[in-house]
Design a protein around this motif. Structure first.
Motif, mmCIF file in Angstrom:
data_model
loop_
_atom_site.group_PDB
_atom_site.id
_atom_site.type_symbol
_atom_site.label_atom_id
_atom_site.label_comp_id
_atom_site.label_asym_id
_atom_site.label_seq_id
_atom_site.Cartn_x
_atom_site.Cartn_y
_atom_site.Cartn_z
ATOM 1 N N THR A 54 -8.916 -3.291 -6.472
ATOM 2 C CA THR A 54 -9.490 -3.257 -5.124
ATOM 3 C C THR A 54 -10.553 -4.340 -4.967
ATOM 4 O O THR A 54 -10.651 -4.993 -3.923
ATOM 5 C CB THR A 54 -10.083 -1.870 -4.847
ATOM 6 O OG1 THR A 54 -9.058 -0.877 -5.002
ATOM 7 C CG2 THR A 54 -10.657 -1.788 -3.445
ATOM 8 N N ARG A 101 -1.123 0.381 -4.855
ATOM 9 C CA ARG A 101 -0.284 1.510 -4.421
ATOM 10 C C ARG A 101 0.357 2.213 -5.614
ATOM 11 O O ARG A 101 0.466 3.454 -5.632
ATOM 12 C CB ARG A 101 0.783 1.008 -3.452
ATOM 13 C CG ARG A 101 0.218 0.471 -2.148
ATOM 14 C CD ARG A 101 1.308 -0.081 -1.255
ATOM 15 N NE ARG A 101 0.761 -0.675 -0.054
ATOM 16 C CZ ARG A 101 0.473 0.005 1.077
ATOM 17 N NH1 ARG A 101 0.701 1.317 1.108
ATOM 18 N NH2 ARG A 101 -0.032 -0.611 2.122
ATOM 19 N N ARG A 102 0.764 1.430 -6.613
ATOM 20 C CA ARG A 102 1.286 2.052 -7.839
ATOM 21 C C ARG A 102 0.223 2.902 -8.517
ATOM 22 O O ARG A 102 0.505 4.000 -9.004
ATOM 23 C CB ARG A 102 1.761 0.962 -8.795
ATOM 24 C CG ARG A 102 3.093 0.316 -8.428
ATOM 25 C CD ARG A 102 3.372 -0.847 -9.354
ATOM 26 N NE ARG A 102 3.197 -0.471 -10.753
ATOM 27 C CZ ARG A 102 2.917 -1.341 -11.720
ATOM 28 N NH1 ARG A 102 2.734 -2.623 -11.421
ATOM 29 N NH2 ARG A 102 2.789 -0.933 -12.961
ATOM 30 N N ALA A 142 -7.426 0.722 -10.604
ATOM 31 C CA ALA A 142 -7.370 0.616 -9.147
ATOM 32 C C ALA A 142 -8.680 0.065 -8.587
ATOM 33 O O ALA A 142 -8.675 -0.711 -7.625
ATOM 34 C CB ALA A 142 -7.058 1.982 -8.538
ATOM 35 N N ASP A 176 -1.903 -5.597 -3.774
ATOM 36 C CA ASP A 176 -1.741 -4.404 -2.951
ATOM 37 C C ASP A 176 -0.654 -3.490 -3.505
ATOM 38 O O ASP A 176 -0.803 -2.251 -3.512
ATOM 39 C CB ASP A 176 -1.416 -4.826 -1.520
ATOM 40 C CG ASP A 176 -1.335 -3.644 -0.580
ATOM 41 O OD1 ASP A 176 -2.379 -3.002 -0.346
ATOM 42 O OD2 ASP A 176 -0.230 -3.333 -0.106
ATOM 43 N N ALA A 177 0.429 -4.080 -3.982
ATOM 44 C CA ALA A 177 1.488 -3.266 -4.591
ATOM 45 C C ALA A 177 0.992 -2.559 -5.855
ATOM 46 O O ALA A 177 1.317 -1.392 -6.101
ATOM 47 C CB ALA A 177 2.689 -4.145 -4.913
ATOM 48 N N GLY A 207 -2.286 4.396 -7.054
ATOM 49 C CA GLY A 207 -2.463 5.629 -6.282
ATOM 50 C C GLY A 207 -1.367 6.635 -6.562
ATOM 51 O O GLY A 207 -1.627 7.844 -6.701
ATOM 52 N N LEU A 208 -0.111 6.153 -6.678
ATOM 53 C CA LEU A 208 0.987 7.065 -6.994
ATOM 54 C C LEU A 208 0.841 7.643 -8.395
ATOM 55 O O LEU A 208 1.072 8.851 -8.616
ATOM 56 C CB LEU A 208 2.325 6.316 -6.868
ATOM 57 C CG LEU A 208 3.599 7.123 -7.171
ATOM 58 C CD1 LEU A 208 3.709 8.307 -6.229
ATOM 59 C CD2 LEU A 208 4.821 6.222 -7.086
#
Length: 795
Positions: free
Chosen positions: A78, A121-122, A74, A117-118, A124-125
């Protein structure tokens, strides 16, 4: 010129390569994220079934590794997203009629932004899922530990305890017999094929490692430290650490060699594998216990002892430390044997009760020995010994409370709780001893290496330009940080065996998560960013130092500025450079200029109310440096004190008085109050000489003598020329007043003294009396006046 042209042709290729290098981390981070997601889902599915302690620890390690991989991926994504946003910002706002290339590039950047961005988000999940799994595993282990220590069984004093043990004994004996039979059968079959030279070689190597090699390594380490280590402290702490290392590794390698030799010879039955693995672990831990306590006590080598323990205390406690190591070895080996055999729960409970009782006896013997030693020291009147310190008394009190609680728990049937308490006390003793030795060794090494008169310290002072005190401070700071890290690791290790969730895996997993960074006010703070910020600050200060050296030694001396002006420019440049270095360091931490401005605006209120004097002095210092009403070297008078200005800073000004003392005046005093600067407009000083001669003296001759005295003094300037005046004629005397100038105010006093000495000599040679106007004293009779005929005649 040809080289420049070639570089211009290569520039697009280099830019393209840099763009490819920037985009390369995106597929790698996406693959890393996908693998982490698969590991997390696999661990989640494994938890649907029944898992034992080993499987739980393995799953937790797998989830923690996936969690950290997710965080790292991540972070990479970022960073790539920030690059894409920067490229989008470079394109500017969308115009109505854009070129097709710009439209195509804008669309490509939009797709890249959406994909990255997707992926973020993955990630983070996946991190949230990993956090939940880790919490579930930790909670399960903590619940299992809590259930083990809170389970109540029949007390060892109750008949039910012994009935359960006797009832399970026949089956346990058959299991032991079967376990031994399978092992001996396989050993006999393998031995018929010939001499198991692998097992013999492993046993021989184990004996060599356990006895002669360990002693030889210890002596070699001691000899090397005596000959090569600098300072007694480093030799002492280095030998303690070396003794722990050799004392732990020798039994570990010896047991591993023995077990591996049995495996290679085929003499190790499958059911005996776990037991022999427990033998390796027991040997390593017992060796660690014996070596750590031995390194702390140093019974036979008191000159190498780190702890403040006297010889008698070390001699009494050393046998108890050997018993502690033997008990730890037996406990690990017996528990491994019960697990390998598959002993009944009654046998496990009885084993825990016996081990708890043995531990209690050993701890009580240790505490009684300390109490006896304290009593003997008190009777002898000795003070300052380790056995008589208040801190040790508090530790003993806590240990006695733990012993009492463990005894009561054992008698009431809470055998698991009693066994956990005594294990905790023993483990805390060993861990505390090891931490004490390692912290002392770290402090000794760092404070010895970073010492101003040491070899490395002199290299820093001569090569880098650090001051001696700075070198000493670096050693102390590094020692403090290292000892703090050791303390944190020791606290994690202290609770890790007692339901802390994953043991060492938990500890290093959390340390790894901490290394990824913690969000504080929108800024990621991590050890890496802190080190980067410190490195940037160090580089910035080094650049400021180099620039100041060039400015003060090269540039300013060739300007027309005087010493005070050069000092003003140097001070302003130094403070400005330090401020820029600090801002650069904060920017490397992710703290932008807008945050710094916000912080300064928030602090301005506190500065206005709480730091008024400091702010006033700071602003006054800037005014002094800019307007320069007072310069370095000026002779000024502040109140009743007069002296030379030696240093002007942004807070205060230093004035050297005539007695060579230093008067430190806040800058606000120099701005808001009256100050006499004798050298501001004109550096010259003026001499004034006043005297009187009788009215019968020749005034012209006296005036010429005075002017000749001025002319004979070397300090008196010819331009402006000395002057002499007849000031007045009073009471029969002529008053003279004269003036002359010298090079500076500091030369007034000695030059005036020389002129007066010469004037007195020449006037005496001419027979002219010098002095002041005589004073007349008239006495008046306050009695009434008598008649004329009654007045006495006067002559």
């Amino acid at each position: 010129m040809i080289v420049i042209i070639r570089l211009l042709f290569l520039l697009p290729l280099l830019l393209a390569t840099a763009a490819v290098a920037q985009q390369a981390p995106v597929p790698s981070a996406s693959a890393q994220l996908a693998q982490a997601e698969r590991d997390i889902r696999a661990a989640d599915r494994a938890l649907d079934g029944r898992v034992d302690d080993d499987a739980r620890r393995s799953l937790r390690a797998q989830v923690v590794a996936a969690q950290q991989a997710t965080i790292a991926a991540a972070a990479q994504l970022t960073a790539q997203l920030a690059l894409v946003d920067a490229r989008v910002a470079a394109l500017g706002a969308k115009a109505p009629n854009e070129a097709p290339e710009i439209v195509q590039q804008r669309a490509q950047l939009s797709r890249e932004h959406s994909a990255i961005d997707a992926a973020i988000r993955r990630g983070g999940l996946a991190k949230v899922e990993a956090d939940q799994l880790v919490a579930e595993l930790d909670r399960g282990e903590a619940e299992q530990f809590a259930q083990a220590v809170s389970t109540k069984v029949p007390s060892p004093l109750a008949p039910a305890f012994w009935r359960a043990l006797l009832g399970a004994m026949p089956r346990d004996l058959r299991r032991i017999e079967l376990f031994l039979m399978q092992g001996t059968t396989q050993i006999e079959e393998q031995r018929r094929g010939g001499l198991p030279w692998q097992a013999v070689l492993g046993a021989g190597l184990a004996l060599v490692l356990l006895f002669p090699a360990r002693v030889l390594l210890r002596r070699l380490g001691q000899r090397y430290l005596i000959e090569g280590a600098p300072g007694h402290r480093v030799r002492r702490s280095g030998f303690a650490v070396w003794r722990i290392a050799t004392g732990t590794l020798s039994p570990l390698l010896a047991a591993a060699a023995l077990v591996q030799g049995l495996r290679w010879a085929g003499l190790l039955p499958e059911r005996w594998s776990d037991l022999l693995d427990a033998l390796v672990g027991a040997s390593a831990f017992a060796g660690f216990a014996a070596a750590t306590t031995g390194a702390l006590l140093m019974r036979t080598q008191p000159s190498w002892r780190m702890a403040p323990i006297d010889d008698a205390t070390a001699a009494r406690l050393r046998p108890l430390s050997w018993l502690l190591a033997a008990l730890a070895f037996g406990a690990i080996l017996i528990n491994g044997f019960n697990t390998a055999v598959g002993a009944s729960s009654a046998a496990d409970v009885a084993t825990q009760a016996v081990l708890a009782l043995l531990h209690l006896m050993l701890i009580a013997a240790f505490l009684l020995a300390l109490a006896r030693i304290r009593g003997e020291r008190a009777a002898e009147g000795a003070a300052g010994d380790l056995s008589t310190r208040a801190g040790l008394g508090l530790v003993e009190l806590i240990a006695w409370i733990a012993v009492v609680v463990a005894v009561v728990s054992l008698l009431l049937g809470y055998i698991g709780l009693s066994y956990a308490i005594v294990q905790f006390v023993a483990w805390a003793t060993l861990l505390g001893s090891a931490t004490y030795i390692l912290a002392g060794a770290l402090d000794d090494v760092l404070t010895t290496v970073f010492r101003r008169d040491g070899r490395f310290g002199q290299m820093l002072t001569r090569g880098v330009g650090l001051r001696g005190s700075s070198v000493d401070q670096i050693g102390l700071l590094l020692s403090g940080v290292g000892r703090g890290v050791l303390l944190v690791v020791a606290l994690g290790l202290l609770v890790s065996p007692f339901g802390a969730g994953g043991g060492l895996v938990t500890l290093f997993g959390r340390l790894g998560a901490l290394a990824q960074g913690v969000q504080v006010g929108g800024v990621a703070v991590s050890p890496g960013t802190i080190l980067r910020g410190l490195a940037v600050l160090f580089i910035g200060l080094a650049l400021v130092r180099g620039f100041m050296g060039w400015l003060e030694n090269k540039y300013l001396p060739v300007t027309d500025l005087d010493g005070s002006g050069r000092n003003s420019v140097s001070l302003v440049a130094r403070y400005l450079g330090i401020a820029l270095a600090v801002i650069w360091s904060l920017a490397s931490l992710g703290v932008g200029v807008e945050r710094i401005a916000l912080l300064l605006s928030a602090l301005s209120v506190g500065i206005g109310f709480g730091l008024q004097a400091i702010t006033s002095n700071f602003v006054s210092g800037l005014i002094l440096l800019a307007e320069r009403p007072i310069k370095i070297g000026d002779l000024i008078r502040v109140g009743l004190d007069e002296g030379d200005v030696k240093r002007i800073s942004v807070r205060s000004t230093e004035i050297e008085l005539a007695d060579h003392s230093t008067l430190i005046v806040p800058n606000s005093e120099l701005i808001t109050k009256s100050v006499l600067n004798k050298t501001l407009a004109n550096p010259m000083g003026r001499i004034q000489v006043q005297f009187s001669v009788p009215i019968t003296a020749d005034a012209g001759t006296v005036r010429q003598i005075l002017l000749d005295a001025y002319a004979a003094e070397e300090e008196v300037l010819a331009d402006p020329a000395p002057v002499a005046f007849v000031d007045s004629i009073v009471d029969g005397r002529i008053l003279f007043n004269s003036f002359a100038h010298v090079s500076g105010p500091r030369a007034v006093y000695p030059a005036r003294s020389s002129v007066l000495m010469m004037l007195l000599t020449r006037l005496r040679d001419h027979g002219i009396e010098i002095g002041t106007v005589p004073q007349k004293l008239e006495l008046i009779d306050a009695r009434p006046a008598a008649p004329a005929e009654e007045r006495p005649a006067t002559t």
